[in-house]
Write a protein that holds these residues in place. Structure first.
Motif, PDB file in Angstrom:
ATOM      1  N   LEU A  90       0.841  -1.200   0.000  1.00 40.97           N
ATOM      2  CA  LEU A  90       0.000   0.000   0.000  1.00 40.97           C
ATOM      3  C   LEU A  90       0.871   1.244   0.000  1.00 40.97           C
ATOM      4  CD1 LEU A  90      -0.564   1.381   3.156  1.00 40.97           C
ATOM      5  CD2 LEU A  90      -1.242  -0.990   3.423  1.00 40.97           C
ATOM      6  N   CYS A  91       0.357   2.254  -0.724  1.00 43.73           N
ATOM      7  CA  CYS A  91       1.130   3.490  -0.885  1.00 43.73           C
ATOM      8  C   CYS A  91       0.991   4.365   0.354  1.00 43.73           C
ATOM      9  CB  CYS A  91       0.628   4.251  -2.109  1.00 43.73           C
ATOM     10  SG  CYS A  91       1.376   5.894  -2.220  1.00 43.73           S
ATOM     11  N   THR A  92       2.141   4.755   0.892  1.00 44.43           N
ATOM     12  CA  THR A  92       2.121   5.692   2.030  1.00 44.43           C
ATOM     13  C   THR A  92       2.915   6.950   1.703  1.00 44.43           C
ATOM     14  OG1 THR A  92       4.000   4.533   3.033  1.00 44.43           O
ATOM     15  CG2 THR A  92       1.806   3.900   3.791  1.00 44.43           C
ATOM     16  N   THR A  93       3.125   7.196   0.418  1.00 46.91           N
ATOM     17  CA  THR A  93       3.804   8.428   0.017  1.00 46.91           C
ATOM     18  C   THR A  93       2.898   9.629   0.355  1.00 46.91           C
ATOM     19  OG1 THR A  93       4.918   7.197  -1.716  1.00 46.91           O
ATOM     20  CG2 THR A  93       4.924   9.582  -1.946  1.00 46.91           C
ATOM     21  N   THR A  94       3.503  10.791   0.492  1.00 44.05           N
ATOM     22  CA  THR A  94       2.836  11.961   1.069  1.00 44.05           C
ATOM     23  C   THR A  94       1.399  12.208   0.598  1.00 44.05           C
ATOM     24  OG1 THR A  94       4.993  12.953   1.375  1.00 44.05           O
ATOM     25  CG2 THR A  94       3.094  14.427   1.545  1.00 44.05           C
ATOM     26  N   PRO A  95       1.101  12.250  -0.712  1.00 45.13           N
ATOM     27  CA  PRO A  95      -0.295  12.530  -1.098  1.00 45.13           C
ATOM     28  C   PRO A  95      -1.279  11.519  -0.516  1.00 45.13           C
ATOM     29  CG  PRO A  95       1.157  12.787  -2.968  1.00 45.13           C
ATOM     30  CD  PRO A  95       1.993  12.165  -1.870  1.00 45.13           C
ATOM     31  N   CYS A  96      -0.902  10.241  -0.496  1.00 48.10           N
ATOM     32  CA  CYS A  96      -1.797   9.227   0.084  1.00 48.10           C
ATOM     33  C   CYS A  96      -1.773   9.303   1.603  1.00 48.10           C
ATOM     34  CB  CYS A  96      -1.402   7.829  -0.402  1.00 48.10           C
ATOM     35  SG  CYS A  96      -1.828   7.566  -2.137  1.00 48.10           S
ATOM     36  N   ASN A  97      -0.619   9.665   2.136  1.00 47.49           N
ATOM     37  CA  ASN A  97      -0.499   9.747   3.590  1.00 47.49           C
ATOM     38  C   ASN A  97      -1.439  10.811   4.166  1.00 47.49           C
ATOM     39  OD1 ASN A  97       0.492   8.787   5.938  1.00 47.49           O
ATOM     40  ND2 ASN A  97       2.613   9.386   5.591  1.00 47.49           N
ATOM     41  N   GLU A 157       6.294   3.130  -2.234  1.00 51.48           N
ATOM     42  CA  GLU A 157       6.203   4.491  -2.765  1.00 51.48           C
ATOM     43  C   GLU A 157       5.090   4.552  -3.805  1.00 51.48           C
ATOM     44  OE1 GLU A 157       7.862   6.903  -1.432  1.00 51.48           O
ATOM     45  OE2 GLU A 157       8.984   5.549  -0.136  1.00 51.48           O
ATOM     46  N   CYS A 158       4.839   5.733  -4.309  1.00 53.09           N
ATOM     47  CA  CYS A 158       3.717   6.027  -5.210  1.00 53.09           C
ATOM     48  C   CYS A 158       3.397   4.881  -6.180  1.00 53.09           C
ATOM     49  CB  CYS A 158       4.043   7.287  -6.012  1.00 53.09           C
ATOM     50  SG  CYS A 158       2.733   7.773  -7.137  1.00 53.09           S
ATOM     51  N   LEU A 159       2.131   4.469  -6.168  1.00 53.98           N
ATOM     52  CA  LEU A 159       1.672   3.406  -7.060  1.00 53.98           C
ATOM     53  C   LEU A 159       1.044   3.983  -8.333  1.00 53.98           C
ATOM     54  CD1 LEU A 159       0.116   0.873  -4.509  1.00 53.98           C
ATOM     55  CD2 LEU A 159       2.079   0.447  -5.984  1.00 53.98           C
ATOM     56  N   GLY A 160       1.161   5.294  -8.489  1.00 55.25           N
ATOM     57  CA  GLY A 160       0.655   5.914  -9.709  1.00 55.25           C
ATOM     58  C   GLY A 160      -0.854   6.088  -9.721  1.00 55.25           C
ATOM     59  N   ALA A 161      -1.463   6.088  -8.555  1.00 50.99           N
ATOM     60  CA  ALA A 161      -2.921   6.282  -8.486  1.00 50.99           C
ATOM     61  C   ALA A 161      -3.219   7.307  -7.396  1.00 50.99           C
ATOM     62  CB  ALA A 161      -3.606   4.956  -8.196  1.00 50.99           C
ATOM     63  N   CYS A 162      -2.521   8.423  -7.447  1.00 50.34           N
ATOM     64  CA  CYS A 162      -2.568   9.414  -6.367  1.00 50.34           C
ATOM     65  C   CYS A 162      -3.967   9.987  -6.178  1.00 50.34           C
ATOM     66  CB  CYS A 162      -1.577  10.530  -6.636  1.00 50.34           C
ATOM     67  SG  CYS A 162       0.003   9.951  -7.278  1.00 50.34           S
ATOM     68  N   GLY A 163      -4.795   9.973  -7.200  1.00 51.24           N
ATOM     69  CA  GLY A 163      -6.145  10.507  -7.074  1.00 51.24           C
ATOM     70  C   GLY A 163      -7.119   9.527  -6.448  1.00 51.24           C
ATOM     71  N   THR A 167      -6.705   5.384  -0.641  1.00 49.23           N
ATOM     72  CA  THR A 167      -5.352   4.812  -0.673  1.00 49.23           C
ATOM     73  C   THR A 167      -5.320   3.628  -1.639  1.00 49.23           C
ATOM     74  OG1 THR A 167      -4.883   5.418   1.619  1.00 49.23           O
ATOM     75  CG2 THR A 167      -3.619   3.588   0.719  1.00 49.23           C
ATOM     76  N   PRO A 168      -4.428   3.633  -2.617  1.00 49.25           N
ATOM     77  CA  PRO A 168      -4.358   2.486  -3.527  1.00 49.25           C
ATOM     78  C   PRO A 168      -3.567   1.331  -2.906  1.00 49.25           C
ATOM     79  CG  PRO A 168      -2.771   4.133  -4.183  1.00 49.25           C
ATOM     80  CD  PRO A 168      -3.503   4.686  -2.985  1.00 49.25           C
ATOM     81  N   VAL A 169      -4.036   0.127  -3.199  1.00 46.98           N
ATOM     82  CA  VAL A 169      -3.415  -1.083  -2.647  1.00 46.98           C
ATOM     83  C   VAL A 169      -3.222  -2.085  -3.780  1.00 46.98           C
ATOM     84  CG1 VAL A 169      -3.816  -3.078  -1.146  1.00 46.98           C
ATOM     85  CG2 VAL A 169      -4.413  -0.776  -0.343  1.00 46.98           C
TER      86      VAL A 169
HETATM   87  S1  FES Z   1       1.269   9.060  -3.793  1.00 48.05           S
HETATM   88 FE1  FES Z   1       0.061   7.299  -3.415  1.00 48.05          FE
HETATM   89  S2  FES Z   1      -0.364   6.554  -5.388  1.00 48.05           S
HETATM   90 FE2  FES Z   1       0.823   8.308  -5.760  1.00 48.05          FE
END
Ligand code: FES
Length: 173
Positions: free
Chosen positions: A97-104, A139-145, A148-150
């Protein structure tokens, strides 16, 4: 992407059967025949190892190196470059699962906690005591919008919330 620590090992390297036994060698030969050189079959050969053992052990890397006439160091370099190859045993189900800043900022940490609760894994990167689940942050899974993408095994699931996690985990049990 991060790689697991494999602290909850489910299969030790010492107990692994050979991948390229007679049947495995036939399968590898068929794969190699699709490429211009033996070395070009490295990635699919590593997938064969991971499909059989659930991860790519040093023994598996050595088998691939021998079968494709490559050095063990070269094979290891490829395994460590690509995060989809597990360098340690993982659970039957692998949750990224993405925990990069936008998803965080949208609550990814709560989603991670919910996965740990639902699967029984004690910490991110560790496998649950029943050997069924490994949950890791990436890191970012390319689904920032769609926080949380998994990525659960080969399935991509968008807009996961802490509330939706138990039902997701139940579907894969
Ligand atoms: S930051 Fe989570 S998918 Fe891009």
């Amino acid at each position: 992407m991060s790689q697991t620590t494999g602290a909850g090992a489910v299969a030790g390297a010492e107990s692994l059967p050979p991948v390229f036994d007679e049947a495995g060698r036939r399968e590898l030969d068929a794969v190699v025949a699709r490429y211009p050189t033996k070395a070009a079959a490295l990635l699919p050969a590593l997938w064969m190892v991971q499909r059989k053992h659930g991860w790519v052990s040093p023994q598996g890397m050595a088998e691939v190196a021998e079968a494709l006439a490559l050095t063990p160091a070269y094979v290891k370099g490829v395994v460590t470059f690509y995060s989809m190859y597990h360098q340690h045993p993982v659970g039957t189900h692998f949750v990224q699962l993405c925990t990069t800043t936008p998803c965080n900022v949208c609550g990814a940490e709560k989603v991670a906690e919910a996965f740990l609760r639902a699967t029984g894994a004690k910490r991110l990167g560790e496998t649950s005591p029943d050997g069924a689940w490994t949950v890791v942050e990436v890191e970012c899974l390319g689904a920032c919008g769609f926080a949380t993408p998994v990525l659960l095994d080969d399935d991509f699931i968008e807009s996961v919330t802490p509330e939706s996690v138990p039902a997701i985990v139940a579907r894969y049990r």
